[in-house]
Write a protein that holds these residues in place. Structure first.
Motif, short mmCIF file in Angstrom:
data_model
loop_
_atom_site.label_atom_id
_atom_site.label_comp_id
_atom_site.label_asym_id
_atom_site.label_seq_id
_atom_site.Cartn_x
_atom_site.Cartn_y
_atom_site.Cartn_z
N LEU A 105 0.82 -1.27 0.09
CA LEU A 105 -0.08 -0.16 0.03
C LEU A 105 0.97 1.30 0.24
O LEU A 105 2.01 1.17 0.67
CB LEU A 105 -0.81 0.10 1.34
CG LEU A 105 -2.02 1.11 1.39
CD1 LEU A 105 -3.07 0.99 0.62
CD2 LEU A 105 -2.42 1.14 2.95
N ASN A 106 0.45 2.13 -0.93
CA ASN A 106 1.14 3.74 -0.75
C ASN A 106 0.29 4.61 -1.24
O ASN A 106 -0.18 4.87 -2.24
CB ASN A 106 2.30 3.60 -1.81
CG ASN A 106 3.20 4.88 -1.52
OD1 ASN A 106 2.64 5.66 -0.77
ND2 ASN A 106 4.27 4.63 -2.32
N LEU A 107 -0.26 5.24 0.01
CA LEU A 107 -1.34 6.26 -0.04
C LEU A 107 -0.65 7.77 -0.04
O LEU A 107 -1.37 8.92 0.24
CB LEU A 107 -2.08 6.25 0.98
CG LEU A 107 -2.83 5.06 1.22
CD1 LEU A 107 -4.18 4.87 2.27
CD2 LEU A 107 -3.66 4.69 -0.32
N ARG A 143 0.13 9.92 -2.26
CA ARG A 143 -0.78 10.64 -3.22
C ARG A 143 -1.98 11.25 -2.70
O ARG A 143 -2.80 12.05 -3.06
CB ARG A 143 -0.67 10.30 -4.66
CG ARG A 143 0.58 10.17 -5.21
CD ARG A 143 0.65 10.08 -6.71
NE ARG A 143 2.07 9.74 -7.00
CZ ARG A 143 3.07 10.69 -7.42
NH1 ARG A 143 2.73 11.93 -6.93
NH2 ARG A 143 4.16 10.37 -7.45
N LEU A 144 -2.60 10.23 -1.89
CA LEU A 144 -3.83 10.47 -1.38
C LEU A 144 -4.01 11.33 0.23
O LEU A 144 -5.02 11.69 0.51
CB LEU A 144 -4.76 9.19 -1.15
CG LEU A 144 -4.77 8.32 -2.47
CD1 LEU A 144 -5.65 6.98 -2.41
CD2 LEU A 144 -5.86 9.29 -3.50
N THR A 146 0.08 0.07 -4.52
CA THR A 146 -1.38 0.05 -4.88
C THR A 146 -1.99 1.21 -3.86
O THR A 146 -1.46 1.24 -2.78
CB THR A 146 -2.17 -1.06 -4.77
OG1 THR A 146 -3.40 -0.84 -5.17
CG2 THR A 146 -1.94 -1.89 -3.40
N GLN A 147 -3.01 1.84 -4.48
CA GLN A 147 -3.69 2.83 -3.59
C GLN A 147 -4.89 2.05 -3.12
O GLN A 147 -5.70 2.29 -1.99
CB GLN A 147 -4.43 4.11 -4.02
CG GLN A 147 -3.09 4.67 -4.49
CD GLN A 147 -3.37 6.20 -4.95
OE1 GLN A 147 -2.96 7.27 -4.75
NE2 GLN A 147 -4.26 5.96 -6.16
N GLU A 196 -8.63 4.05 -3.03
CA GLU A 196 -8.96 4.55 -4.32
C GLU A 196 -10.26 4.24 -4.93
O GLU A 196 -11.14 4.88 -5.45
CB GLU A 196 -7.70 4.32 -5.46
CG GLU A 196 -8.36 5.21 -6.68
CD GLU A 196 -6.92 4.88 -7.79
OE1 GLU A 196 -6.56 3.80 -7.65
OE2 GLU A 196 -6.78 5.52 -8.64
N TRP A 204 -9.89 -2.33 -7.07
CA TRP A 204 -8.49 -2.19 -7.30
C TRP A 204 -7.89 -3.49 -8.05
O TRP A 204 -6.89 -3.44 -8.42
CB TRP A 204 -7.43 -1.88 -6.00
CG TRP A 204 -7.45 -2.95 -4.97
CD1 TRP A 204 -6.40 -3.75 -5.02
CD2 TRP A 204 -8.44 -3.43 -4.06
NE1 TRP A 204 -6.54 -4.75 -3.69
CE2 TRP A 204 -7.88 -4.48 -3.45
CE3 TRP A 204 -9.65 -3.01 -3.49
CZ2 TRP A 204 -8.44 -5.20 -2.26
CZ3 TRP A 204 -10.50 -3.70 -2.40
CH2 TRP A 204 -9.56 -4.64 -1.74
#
Lengths: 175, 332
Positions: B258-260, B262-263, B322-323, B327, B331
């Motif tokens: 997980l990589n958020l 940008r959110l 992934t978000q 998102e 997904w």
């Protein structure tokens, strides 16, 4: 322990002799380093738990020899061994030399190196995990500490190694 | 704007100091036993180490959260109570719990210490979260990684406690807190023993062509080609052949992180109070890199600047990110 089967090791002409000579030359330094580390970082043995007596083979793929570590505080073993006579280890850790050094110094992440296939492990996975966690709990740089033991020549050797691997020796900032 | 606290992992005292120095607002850790969900060999803290960790963190204005986020089997609850007693004596700032019995014990015995509801509790509806708040005084819920941002925003409006969400690291969803896949092969429980794919049951086998198989308790759960990136040896991220997919496929989850990053602005706007970085089993190098990156990003956003998001792909599982559901629910 039994030696690794020679059939699994392919040597180029003269490589065996070079490896044996390198091991002889390195051994006094390796003994000093491991004793110093053990004396300065006694807490790492607790994290090793039952794997203090496991034989680890640390295999820097581009060097002509491997390193045999048995982190038993009562009878420490850390020696360079020609691959053709390397012991049958409980766990083997294989990668480029500077990567291995940077993993010890927490400049690289072991899981990331494993995911990228730059690092290979085989044998007893629990032993590898314990060794990794024990080493990761050490503060400071083992490479700096070891090189400093040998004064200016030691620091020069480390600097030369790092120049030889400029990308592998930069602290990774991931930025 | 929410506080946007950065909650960071530490598996060793050295990792804790690294996290604090890198800018963590709080660090979470656990004891060397089954009371937490990262009960891995050679990892975690002794009581003496935790005492030093509390002192180090508090001296620098950082909170220390103690994970007691596994489920006590019948007859063994004393281990969890003793861990809570030790944590309270050492001055931890919060307990992260999943089991109602553990929550009840802490709420009654140490009413002055904050309770956070672990992701392991899998509380994802306002009704469930309110139940924990009303009955145990839970002050913060760590939401399961199955909700979209609009859903989080809606939940925030309907609950009386703070929200914490994961923003980076492991993306093993399943039914969080109820995953029993490891049990089938190893007999050890993620939920009660704190071990998913215990290292003692894991073996990596290198084939002559450079391929590598990962095995758990003697069963091959994935095989990677010579150049293929790998992931953790967990059943949920294994690759399996099925009649309709004889070539083999990721039936449950993929090796991915997980990589958020940008959110983050959207999460803050939705009312998320705290951002959690997963990875107590990871190295100091990981902790330093990820905490620094998110510290800088959160500070930029709070200052009204556009966040300069660091590239963390090298640290992700399978070198993929992934978000996830944050998102979109689609997904996969």
């Amino acid at each position: 322990m039994t030696p690794t089967s020679e059939s699994t090791v392919r040597l180029r002409p003269g490589e065996g002799a070079i490896a044996r000579l390198a091991c002889l030359v390195l051994q006094p330094a390796l003994t000093r380093v491991v004793r110093r580390v053990a004396a300065r970082h006694p807490s790492l043995f607790a994290r090793l738990g039952p794997h203090q007596t496991t034989d680890f083979l640390i295999d820097p793929v581009e060097l002509p020899f491997a390193l045999h570590l048995r982190p038993d505080p009562q009878a420490l073993v850390f020696r360079a061994v020609p691959r053709e006579s390397a012991p049958q280890a409980g766990a083997t850790i294989r990668g480029r030399f500077l990567l291995l050094l940077e993993l010890i110094d927490a400049e690289q992440d072991g899981d990331a190196a494993f995911f990228s296939r730059d690092l290979e492990v085989s044998g007893d996975t629990e032993a590898v995990v314990r060794l990794r966690n024990a080493l990761d709990d050490m503060d400071g740089s083992l490479a700096e500490e070891a090189s400093a033991m040998f004064g200016a020549p030691g620091r020069a050797v480390l600097a030369r190694l790092r120049r030889a691997y400029p990308d592998a020796t930069k602290p990774r900032e991931y930025a | 704007m929410s506080l946007a606290e950065l909650i960071c992992p530490a598996g060793t005292p050295a990792a804790l100091r690294t996290a604090v120095d890198a800018g963590a607002d709080a660090v979470y850790c656990g004891f060397q036993d089954a009371t937490n969900a990262r009960n891995f060999p050679g990892l975690n803290f002794t009581p003496d180490e935790l005492a030093e960790a509390v002192a180090y963190a508090h001296a620098r204005g950082t909170k220390l959260l103690l994970a007691l986020n596994t489920y006590p089997p019948a007859g063994k609850v004393d281990l969890w109570r003793q861990a809570a007693d030790t944590g309270a004596r050492l001055g931890v700032d919060s307990f992260i719990v999943a089991d109602m019995g553990v929550a009840d014990y802490i709420a009654r015995t140490y009413p002055g210490i904050r309770l956070h509801l672990s992701v392991q509790a899998a509380a994802s509806s306002p009704e469930a979260i309110r139940y924990y708040c009303e009955n145990f005084g839970v002050k913060r819920v760590v939401l399961p990684r199955i909700l979209t941002i609009p859903e989080i925003r809606q939940i925030r409006r309907e609950i009386p406690c703070e929200i914490e969400t994961f923003i980076f690291g492991n993306h093993g969803l399943m039914v969080e807190g109820r995953c029993s896949l490891t049990n089938y092969l190893t007999g050890q429980s993620t939920n009660m023993d704190g071990v998913c794919s215990p290292a003692s049951d894991v073996e990596y086998v290198r084939d002559a062509d450079g391929s590598m198989s990962s095995q758990l308790a003697g069963f091959t759960i994935d095989r990677f080609g010579p150049e293929e990136k790998t992931g953790y040896p967990t059943i949920c991220k294994g690759r399996y052949a099925a009649p309709h997919r004889p070539e083999g496929y990721y039936a449950f989850e993929e090796p991915i992180s997980l990589n958020l990053s940008r959110l983050l602005p959207d999460l803050i706007e939705a009312g998320v109070h705290a951002f959690k970085i997963e990875g107590r089993q990871r190295s100091k190098s990981y902790v330093r890199g990820v905490v620094r990156a998110f510290r800088a990003a959160v500070d930029d956003i709070k200052a009204g600047r556009e966040a300069n998001i660091a590239d963390l792909i090298a640290l992700t599982e399978g070198q993929k990110q992934t978000q996830g559901a944050f998102e979109t629910k689609k997904w996969r």
